[in-house]
Scaffold this active site. Sequence first.
Site, PDB file in Angstrom:
ATOM      1  N   LEU A 127       0.816  -1.220   0.000  1.00  0.00           N
ATOM      2  CA  LEU A 127       0.000   0.000   0.000  1.00  0.00           C
ATOM      3  C   LEU A 127       0.851   1.271   0.000  1.00  0.00           C
ATOM      4  CD1 LEU A 127      -2.971  -1.022   2.313  1.00  0.00           C
ATOM      5  CD2 LEU A 127      -2.869  -0.979  -0.180  1.00  0.00           C
ATOM      6  N   ARG A 128       2.161   1.107   0.193  1.00  0.00           N
ATOM      7  CA  ARG A 128       3.144   2.192  -0.018  1.00  0.00           C
ATOM      8  C   ARG A 128       3.093   3.330   0.984  1.00  0.00           C
ATOM      9  NH1 ARG A 128       6.199  -1.119  -2.794  1.00  0.00           N
ATOM     10  NH2 ARG A 128       5.685  -1.370  -4.990  1.00  0.00           N
ATOM     11  N   ASN A 144       7.350  -3.059   3.716  1.00  0.00           N
ATOM     12  CA  ASN A 144       8.474  -2.313   3.111  1.00  0.00           C
ATOM     13  C   ASN A 144       8.074  -0.885   2.745  1.00  0.00           C
ATOM     14  OD1 ASN A 144       6.829  -3.313   1.074  1.00  0.00           O
ATOM     15  ND2 ASN A 144       8.500  -3.591  -0.381  1.00  0.00           N
ATOM     16  N   ASP A 192       9.176  -9.070   3.228  1.00  0.00           N
ATOM     17  CA  ASP A 192       8.857  -9.084   1.792  1.00  0.00           C
ATOM     18  C   ASP A 192       9.505  -7.951   1.011  1.00  0.00           C
ATOM     19  OD1 ASP A 192       7.539 -10.055  -0.548  1.00  0.00           O
ATOM     20  OD2 ASP A 192       6.274  -8.282  -0.417  1.00  0.00           O
ATOM     21  N   ASN A 237       9.417  -9.188  -9.264  1.00  0.00           N
ATOM     22  CA  ASN A 237      10.313 -10.054  -8.508  1.00  0.00           C
ATOM     23  C   ASN A 237       9.489 -10.973  -7.603  1.00  0.00           C
ATOM     24  OD1 ASN A 237      12.496 -11.185  -7.273  1.00  0.00           O
ATOM     25  ND2 ASN A 237      13.102  -9.378  -6.115  1.00  0.00           N
ATOM     26  N   ASP A 248       0.371  -9.693  -4.968  1.00  0.00           N
ATOM     27  CA  ASP A 248       1.635  -8.955  -4.858  1.00  0.00           C
ATOM     28  C   ASP A 248       1.482  -7.588  -5.545  1.00  0.00           C
ATOM     29  OD1 ASP A 248       4.196  -8.140  -4.289  1.00  0.00           O
ATOM     30  OD2 ASP A 248       5.176  -9.543  -5.641  1.00  0.00           O
ATOM     31  N   HIS A 262       3.829   1.345  -8.818  1.00  0.00           N
ATOM     32  CA  HIS A 262       4.939   2.273  -9.052  1.00  0.00           C
ATOM     33  C   HIS A 262       4.463   3.365 -10.000  1.00  0.00           C
ATOM     34  CE1 HIS A 262       8.017  -0.086  -7.051  1.00  0.00           C
ATOM     35  NE2 HIS A 262       7.631  -1.168  -7.710  1.00  0.00           N
ATOM     36  N   PHE A 281      11.060  -3.299  -9.535  1.00  0.00           N
ATOM     37  CA  PHE A 281      10.279  -4.515  -9.733  1.00  0.00           C
ATOM     38  C   PHE A 281       8.830  -4.268  -9.311  1.00  0.00           C
ATOM     39  CE2 PHE A 281      14.562  -6.298  -8.908  1.00  0.00           C
ATOM     40  CZ  PHE A 281      14.669  -7.207  -9.944  1.00  0.00           C
ATOM     41  N   GLY A 282       7.883  -4.939  -9.960  1.00  0.00           N
ATOM     42  CA  GLY A 282       6.521  -4.963  -9.440  1.00  0.00           C
ATOM     43  C   GLY A 282       5.462  -4.491 -10.411  1.00  0.00           C
TER      44      GLY A 282
END
Lengths: 316, 437
Positions: free
Chosen positions: B75-76, B106, B164, B290, B317, B321, B335-336
């Site tokens: 969710l950043r 993260n 993660d 990733n 996942d 971005h 990645f993502g």
Amino acid sequence: MNVRSPDMNRRWNRKDLLGLRELSADEINFILETADAFKQVGTREIKKVPALRGKTLVNFFVEPSTRTRTSFELAASRLSADVINISASTSSLTKGETLKDTAKVLEANHADIIVLRHSSAGAPQFLAQRLKSSVINAGDGAHEHPTQGLLDLYTIREKRERIDNLNVVIVGDILFSRVARSNIFGLLKLGARVTLVGPSTLVPREFEKLGVSISHKIDNVLPDADVVNLLRIQHERQRKEYFPSIGEYTQLFGLTKERAKLLKPDCLIMHPGPINRGVEIDSEVADGLQSVILDQVTNGLAVRMAVLYLCGGIST
Amino acid sequence: MKRARALPDPMSATIIRNGRVIDPANKRDEIVDLAIVDGRIADLSAIRNPQSEVEEIDAKGLVVAPGLIDMHVHLREPGFSHKETIESGARAAAAGGFTTIVCMPNTSPAADNPSTIAWIKDRAAETGCVNVLPTSAISKDLAGEELAPIGSLKEASVVAITDDGHCVQNHELMRRAVEYARMFALPVLDHCQDYNLVGNGVVHEGYWSTLLGLPGWPAAGEEAIVLRNILLAELCDHHIHCQHVSAAGSMRLLREARARGVKISGEVCPHHIALTDESIQNFDTNFKMNPPLRSQRDVDALLEGIADGTLSILASDHAPHAEFEKEVEFDAAPFGVVGLETELGIFIDLLVHKHGKIDIRRLIEMYTIEPARLLKIEAGTLSSGAVADVTLIDPNLEWAVKIDTFQSASRNSPFNGWKLKGRAVRTIVSGKTVWKL
């Protein structure tokens, strides 16, 4: 060579040269034929033609290079284009500007052709998809170096008068080599048989799926070779996990004087440079009669003129 | 479990009529009406004599499922709100049919301490339209060097611990983390990546990495850590869940271990079954994630793993971005990919319709009781008295993915333009419709 003939429009309609994998055999042959004409120009008293007069070429080298950049610069000059050189250290990339933004600025300055050298595979594709300018790949990561592949093909074709059915042996660090990839793609399209030689850590077996052979015993493949192309070996900087020492590499894969005796007398010895004398090739062999290393450099100029001429005429 | 939203006013009632109610927790699969009173699942008798207006929802032709759970979402927030916020991520979840999402630690700062967890929970309660359950880091600052305060984090009510995006490389530290987490019955989730084997790899090591000259990420880099986790789950007698499993070898390892009763599980993401490494040949960074897209052989193995239960959980996942971050050279791009708004459609389309690997019932299990059991949360059920989190699914609705319509703040999807069959049409959280097609 100022007028685009209908034949030319039929045989070449790409604004970019990104790699040899995407080209047809006919397209490759057409570049080589076009290079024939430009090679002839190089023998004249006045070596300059007006083909790209009024066009601007940007040599955009994000990764260091001397010989490729110089070759492109000379090629562009001989075609009467205006040339600008930008390197990573002099560009705004060092200020955090993205590749896309830098390239857009170049385009806004009416750059017709951008010659890109970059450490990331796919960077030329990235630019080509976003710019109207022609993008010429001058080497992207371990992906492709199409003009090197073309000049190697040109040199083989010039010296052996054909490419199909020749046995071409490429020796060295295949895994990290863009020169190897462009050679493999180009040679296979033109009908050569390709054998890759090197330590098993640096010769990915996946290449066998393309129809090339792999060998780890150079002495076994040299006697049948029509061309041996030796790649530069790097060790200290990044390859310590891949083979134990330069000495062991030379012992197993170096083209020594002794090994050179295994070659047929008309076998060509090639190297994209810069050479590590005494590592992948002995000094005497590099300078010997079978070596066409300097012909490659000369032909590189003609091939790059052809590529700039063809793509430069397409840019929208 | 704290609810993200306050319960509705007393005596509110809803009846979902004529839907196919699939409630794996109660082994129900029947066409029946479902009643919701005061934000909870109720017996129909509770609204025989309604004292207030009853909302009627016609669910003919639809599947009425317990609210779906996506246990792997980024969710950043805090720190990267230009990619996603808890608010936008929760809206994306609702639009995808999810009533509960589990967010990864993260963030910046990393969710490795109780105050960051509290901040996330507060933010979710204020702005999130679905239930947001935080996880915390295993190691301080996700650095893999020392344990995060796992006991305090448990008290802050995280549902699991995971590094993660990173992976604890030190097997001894991981062993102690798992052993310590056992005392709190706190599941351990792991992103399986051996840093030495993977190096600077950005795409699956194989044919396409070789052709394109892109640094390879070998399947063995995942399999080595899956094996490590199996060994540690046995040694510590505690559950380890392998996140976003992508490789055929991981399937073999998990299948064998689960057959022996080892407390190990695996989840699968939509992109890993919908795409192969062939998709990277145009260097489009929306195909960079990733672990990376792998070979057809790996995809086939994942499909078998889903069919035979080796993989028990579906998750996205979801990794948003910003466009400017993704629009760079391939190896420089993060990645993502986003996934919340496409995953259900892709899984129904591929697993149920195209490949016939599982039926819609099993698919719903993999999104409800499976993650609920693993995380020990009260969700994923339509039991009488349960909080009324419900997802209405039209398994046969044909639709096209349009990134411009995403609720997510980001657009980095590899599926733009895909035509899919099956999607959520209404998402109900605590009895309230939070999203409707």
